[in-house]
Design a protein around this motif. Structure first.
Motif, PDB file in Angstrom:
ATOM      1  N   SER A  70       0.833  -1.196   0.000  1.00  0.00           N
ATOM      2  CA  SER A  70       0.000   0.000   0.000  1.00  0.00           C
ATOM      3  C   SER A  70       0.882   1.266   0.000  1.00  0.00           C
ATOM      4  O   SER A  70       0.400   2.376  -0.104  1.00  0.00           O
ATOM      5  CB  SER A  70      -0.958  -0.014   1.185  1.00  0.00           C
ATOM      6  N   ASN A  71       2.167   1.069   0.132  1.00  0.00           N
ATOM      7  CA  ASN A  71       3.104   2.185   0.085  1.00  0.00           C
ATOM      8  C   ASN A  71       3.876   2.136  -1.237  1.00  0.00           C
ATOM      9  O   ASN A  71       4.525   1.138  -1.542  1.00  0.00           O
ATOM     10  CB  ASN A  71       4.072   2.055   1.276  1.00  0.00           C
ATOM     11  N   GLU A  72       3.802   3.237  -2.001  1.00  0.00           N
ATOM     12  CA  GLU A  72       4.401   3.193  -3.349  1.00  0.00           C
ATOM     13  C   GLU A  72       5.916   3.018  -3.356  1.00  0.00           C
ATOM     14  O   GLU A  72       6.505   2.649  -4.368  1.00  0.00           O
ATOM     15  CB  GLU A  72       4.016   4.438  -4.162  1.00  0.00           C
ATOM     16  N   ASN A  73       6.573   3.231  -2.202  1.00  0.00           N
ATOM     17  CA  ASN A  73       8.031   3.087  -2.162  1.00  0.00           C
ATOM     18  C   ASN A  73       8.488   1.742  -1.621  1.00  0.00           C
ATOM     19  O   ASN A  73       9.669   1.537  -1.370  1.00  0.00           O
ATOM     20  CB  ASN A  73       8.645   4.198  -1.296  1.00  0.00           C
TER      21      ASN A  73
END
Ligand code: NAD
Length: 475
Positions: free
Chosen positions: A126-129
């Motif tokens: 859920s975290n783009e990084n």
């Protein structure tokens, strides 16, 4: 050929003072004198597997596969000789013995190819990084304990996935069939597998197996054998925090409904009851026949049993050889006596054998089987017939056993087949195929008292021989 232990890449004489013998069940002649291994021999094998573990774990799996391919080639080059000795050791017919060696070869090729398959997956974060992925890693040195009834196929279908996924191995094969396992070691040695990656210790003493199960250095135990021994080993291994995989007994049922292709059903029952003299964990033992066709099927089975070719297992065309050992012979004879005291004898085919551990192929029938004939393996060429009135009764009967390995139904009715699949508590369900039919690329194993832990064979073998690591990587 002197059978010795294979430890750390060396052929070493077992260090015990005593010897044990293997016996040809057809002639009762002594085949081999093998030295007894000691606890120290087993400890040396465990130490070797432990020392080789890091190196093997980090070798890329396609490279590991190379050793399996080379071992497969060696087995293929020696197939006739290995099959001949396998038949001498346990009395399996020569056709079946060749089939078994071939199964081992195919299993090695299959798992060599598995070394090229993915060993993890990418999971959306859920975290783009963040990149999340999983990776399968070997569990470490594993102990493999195997029975006599498939003396080369079972060690191979444990050892091949163990190796390809990066585990080192200590094999403790059955004392009744050491030569087949010895050939497997020869094949891997010929493949120049690094020292210590595979080790094998022979012997009859329970302490050898117990040392393997107890060792802190062994991270998993895969066992095939009786439910009685399996349960002891399971508790022992779990108490040391190891992974455990147990493949144990069976009391497999075949259901024949009135709409079945009866010829096909009878052909299967004959194979499933009498191949390997009934000594397969998947052998058919309980035959449940719908009332309308009961007498017809019974007569067909009786006729086919009369015709069965019994005798020297090395002779092409023999369908039924001896049972594997004197111990097995005495056990089956005892169960036959119990059967005669409690059930109706349909046929006990007469055979003229002066020597060897030959059991007469036998069919019993009963209206109310005693618990012994529901819950105890006979492991001989013996079946029991039971008349059933409908599908509900058939399913109830199949599920009455404490075992849950394999079950078959013969029917042309799709709805009945579907209900059977949904309601029987077994690990392998057959529709119009026999209980012994299996393929190496499909998962193998049962439910209830037949199995414990992840299934063997096919892609599912990865479940036991690896553990999953989850990686969160910030980009
Ligand atoms: P067994 O249980 O007597 O022996 C199996 C192995 O365990 C042998 O190598 C034996 O030396 C070893 N052993 C015995 N006691 C031990 C202990 N306390 N600690 C460690 N090791 C020990 O079985 P068996 O007579 O060799 O084989 C026949 C049984 O195997 C039958 O019950 C059959 O159904 C079962 N089997 C099951 C499958 C399956 O996949 N489900 C396949 C083949 C055979």
């Amino acid at each position: 050929m002197q059978i010795t232990n294979y430890i750390n890449g060396q052929w070493l004489d077992p260090s015990g003072m005593e010897c044990f013998q293997t016996i040809n069940p057809h002639s009762k002649a002594i085949l081999e004198q093998i030295g007894e291994s000691t606890i120290d021999d087993m400890k040396a094998a465990i130490d070797a597997a432990n020392a080789a573990s890091e190196g093997w774990k980090h070798m890329p799996s396609p490279k590991r596969g190379h050793y399996l391919i080379e071992a497969a080639k060696w087995l293929a080059d020696h197939l006739e000789e290995i099959a001949y000795d396998l038949t001498r050791e346990i009395g399996k017919t020569i056709g079946e013995a060749k089939g078994e060696v071939n199964r081992s070869i195919q299993t090695l090729y299959y798992y060599a190819a598995e070394g090229l398959q993915p060993i993890g997956e990418v999971i959306p974060s859920s975290n783009e990084n963040i990149l999340i992925y999983t990776k399968r890693e070997p569990i470490g040195p594993v102990g493999l304990i195997t029975p006599w009834n498939f003396p080369i196929a079972i060690p191979t279908w444990k050892l091949a996935p163990a190796l390809i996924y990066g585990n080192t191995v200590v094999l403790k094969p059955s004392e009744y069939a050491p030569k087949s396992a010895y050939y497997l070691m020869k094949a891997l040695d010929h493949a120049r597998i690094p020292a210590g990656v595979v080790n094998c210790v022979f012997g009859t003493q329970v302490d050898i197996g117990k040392t393997l199960v107890d060792s802190e250095k062994i991270k998993g135990i895969s066992f095939t054998g009786s439910t009685e021994v399996g349960k002891i080993i399971g508790v022992q291994a779990a108490s040391k925090g190891k992974k455990v995989q147990l493949e144990m007994g069976g009391k497999n049922a075949i259901v024949v409904l009135k709409d079945a292709n009866l010829q096909k059903a009878v052909d299967s029952i004959i194979t499933d009851a009498y191949s390997a003299a009934g000594q397969k964990c998947t052998a058919a033992s309980r035959i449940l026949i719908e009332a309308e066709v009961y007498n017809q099927v019974k007569n067909m089975l009786k006729e086919r049993t009369e015709e069965i070719a019994i005798g020297d297992p090395h002779k092409e065309g023999t369908l039924l050889g001896p049972v594997a050992t004197e111990k097995q012979y005495d056990l089956v004879q005892q169960k036959m006596e119990n059967g005669k005291a409690t059930m109706n004898l349909v046929i006990e085919k007469n055979i003229e054998m002066q020597e060897g551990y030959y059991i007469k192929p036998t069919i019993f029938e009963t209206k109310d089987p005693v618990s012994e004939f529901i819950d105890q393996e006979i492991f001989g060429p013996v079946i029991t017939l039971l008349e059933i009135n409908n599908m509900n009764e058939a399913i109830k009967e199949v599920n009455r056993s404490k075992y849950g390995l394999s079950a078959s139904i013969f029917t042309t009715n799709l709805e009945n087949a579907q209900r059977f699949i949904q309601h029987v508590d077994v690990g392998m369900v057959h529709i119009n195929t026999g209980t012994v039919f299996t393929e190496l690329q499909a998962p193998f194993g049962g439910m209830k008292d037949s199995s414990y832990g992840p299934k063997e064979q096919g892609k599912e073998a990865i479940e036991f021989y690896t553990m999953s690591k989850t990686i969160y990587q910030s980009i």
